[in-house]
Design a protein around this motif. Sequence first.
Motif, short mmCIF file in Angstrom:
data_model
loop_
_atom_site.label_atom_id
_atom_site.label_comp_id
_atom_site.label_asym_id
_atom_site.label_seq_id
_atom_site.Cartn_x
_atom_site.Cartn_y
_atom_site.Cartn_z
N VAL A 239 9.47 9.55 -10.24
CA VAL A 239 10.06 10.75 -10.87
C VAL A 239 10.56 11.71 -9.78
CG1 VAL A 239 9.59 12.75 -12.34
CG2 VAL A 239 8.63 10.51 -12.93
N GLN A 240 9.72 11.97 -8.80
CA GLN A 240 10.08 12.89 -7.72
C GLN A 240 10.84 12.20 -6.59
OE1 GLN A 240 9.51 16.22 -7.89
NE2 GLN A 240 8.72 15.82 -9.93
N LYS A 241 10.83 10.85 -6.60
CA LYS A 241 11.45 10.04 -5.56
C LYS A 241 10.89 10.39 -4.18
CE LYS A 241 15.59 9.01 -8.15
NZ LYS A 241 15.03 7.90 -8.81
N THR A 242 9.56 10.47 -4.15
CA THR A 242 8.84 10.79 -2.93
C THR A 242 7.62 9.87 -2.82
OG1 THR A 242 7.46 12.45 -4.03
CG2 THR A 242 9.50 13.24 -2.98
N PHE A 243 7.03 9.89 -1.66
CA PHE A 243 5.77 9.20 -1.44
C PHE A 243 4.69 10.26 -1.36
CE2 PHE A 243 8.99 6.34 0.04
CZ PHE A 243 8.55 5.10 -0.38
N VAL A 244 3.58 10.03 -2.04
CA VAL A 244 2.49 10.99 -2.04
C VAL A 244 1.27 10.32 -1.39
CG1 VAL A 244 1.04 12.49 -3.44
CG2 VAL A 244 3.40 12.04 -4.15
N PHE A 245 0.93 10.79 -0.21
CA PHE A 245 -0.21 10.26 0.54
C PHE A 245 -1.29 11.33 0.53
CE2 PHE A 245 3.69 8.59 2.55
CZ PHE A 245 3.52 7.24 2.28
N GLY A 246 -2.21 11.23 -0.41
CA GLY A 246 -3.22 12.28 -0.55
C GLY A 246 -2.50 13.55 -0.97
N GLY A 247 -2.59 14.59 -0.17
CA GLY A 247 -1.90 15.83 -0.47
C GLY A 247 -0.57 15.98 0.25
N THR B 251 12.98 -4.62 -1.41
CA THR B 251 13.77 -5.19 -0.32
C THR B 251 14.51 -4.05 0.37
OG1 THR B 251 15.67 -5.60 -1.77
CG2 THR B 251 14.09 -7.42 -1.50
N GLY B 252 15.40 -4.39 1.25
CA GLY B 252 16.05 -3.37 2.04
C GLY B 252 15.30 -3.20 3.34
N CYS B 253 15.49 -2.11 3.98
CA CYS B 253 14.91 -1.87 5.31
C CYS B 253 13.45 -1.41 5.19
CB CYS B 253 15.76 -0.85 6.05
SG CYS B 253 15.35 -0.73 7.78
N VAL B 254 12.60 -2.31 4.71
CA VAL B 254 11.20 -1.94 4.47
C VAL B 254 10.46 -1.60 5.75
CG1 VAL B 254 11.01 -3.16 2.28
CG2 VAL B 254 10.47 -4.36 4.40
N ILE B 255 10.91 -2.08 6.88
CA ILE B 255 10.26 -1.72 8.14
C ILE B 255 10.34 -0.21 8.36
CG2 ILE B 255 12.26 -2.04 9.66
CD1 ILE B 255 8.95 -3.39 10.66
N GLY B 256 11.38 0.41 7.81
CA GLY B 256 11.50 1.87 7.89
C GLY B 256 10.36 2.60 7.20
N GLU C 80 5.68 -5.77 -4.46
CA GLU C 80 6.00 -6.82 -3.51
C GLU C 80 7.47 -7.22 -3.55
OE1 GLU C 80 5.20 -8.43 -7.39
OE2 GLU C 80 3.95 -7.15 -6.16
N SER C 81 8.22 -6.72 -4.53
CA SER C 81 9.62 -7.11 -4.67
C SER C 81 10.59 -6.16 -3.99
CB SER C 81 9.99 -7.26 -6.15
OG SER C 81 9.96 -5.98 -6.78
N SER D 249 0.83 -1.21 0.00
CA SER D 249 0.00 0.00 0.00
C SER D 249 0.86 1.26 0.00
CB SER D 249 -0.92 0.02 1.22
OG SER D 249 -1.85 -1.01 1.15
N ILE D 250 1.91 1.25 0.78
CA ILE D 250 2.83 2.40 0.83
C ILE D 250 3.54 2.54 -0.51
CG2 ILE D 250 4.96 3.29 1.87
CD1 ILE D 250 3.94 1.99 4.53
N MET D 251 3.99 1.44 -1.08
CA MET D 251 4.73 1.48 -2.34
C MET D 251 3.88 2.01 -3.49
SD MET D 251 7.65 0.84 -1.38
CE MET D 251 8.17 1.27 -3.00
N LYS D 252 2.60 1.80 -3.44
CA LYS D 252 1.71 2.31 -4.48
C LYS D 252 1.64 3.84 -4.46
CE LYS D 252 -1.15 -1.77 -5.06
NZ LYS D 252 -2.49 -2.38 -4.90
N CYS D 253 2.10 4.43 -3.38
CA CYS D 253 2.10 5.90 -3.26
C CYS D 253 3.44 6.50 -3.68
CB CYS D 253 1.80 6.30 -1.81
SG CYS D 253 0.16 5.80 -1.26
N TYR D 254 4.37 5.66 -4.14
CA TYR D 254 5.70 6.15 -4.51
C TYR D 254 5.68 6.81 -5.88
CZ TYR D 254 10.74 6.29 -5.20
OH TYR D 254 12.03 6.70 -5.42
N ASP D 255 6.28 7.97 -5.96
CA ASP D 255 6.42 8.68 -7.23
C ASP D 255 7.88 8.55 -7.66
OD1 ASP D 255 6.89 10.50 -9.27
OD2 ASP D 255 5.71 12.10 -8.37
#
Length: 168
Positions: free
Chosen positions: A16-24, A159-164, A156-157, A8-14
């Motif tokens: 191009v901007q290398k950011t996560f966008v959660f709503g606004g 890896t790394g410190c996904v708990i972060g 789902e692929s 769910s978090i990864m679906k919010c990843y942009d």
Amino acid sequence: KCDANIVSIMKCYDPVQKTFVFGGIIATITAKDIAEIFGLPDEGEEINLNSRKRKGAFTGFYERCLADVKDISKKILEERILRVVKLHGSVHEGDFVRLVFLYLCLTLFFSTSGNNTSLYMVGYVEDITKMKDYAWAVAVKNWLLGTIDNMGERYESVTGCVIGLLVC
């Protein structure tokens, strides 16, 4: 290493901007975030995880604990940690710290789709007094963001410190 919350978090990843966008809300992961979450230093000497070169010669720790292995696996580290615990007092005390930190590197900070890491990581824990001088948080963040950038839409692929991702 991945569950519905991470997807769910990864679906919010942009990418191009290398950011996560959660709503606004736009969010980034920084080395400072990783440092605060895990207590790792975010300043210091760079850790080069892309290099397969050893960081200096192996010394006592390697000879005592890992000389007989080619790759470091989760199972090997678990066995070596138990061995050091059973031999408490008759082995180098820092070996426990080194082995546990390597275990954390393999399973949490620099996790991959496999259960192995190469011996090159040993060079960063060989000198226990120098471990604090490395910018671990920067390396953890870079590894995580590198896997995110390489995943495409295969959420789902990652890896790394996904708990972060769950606490940032």
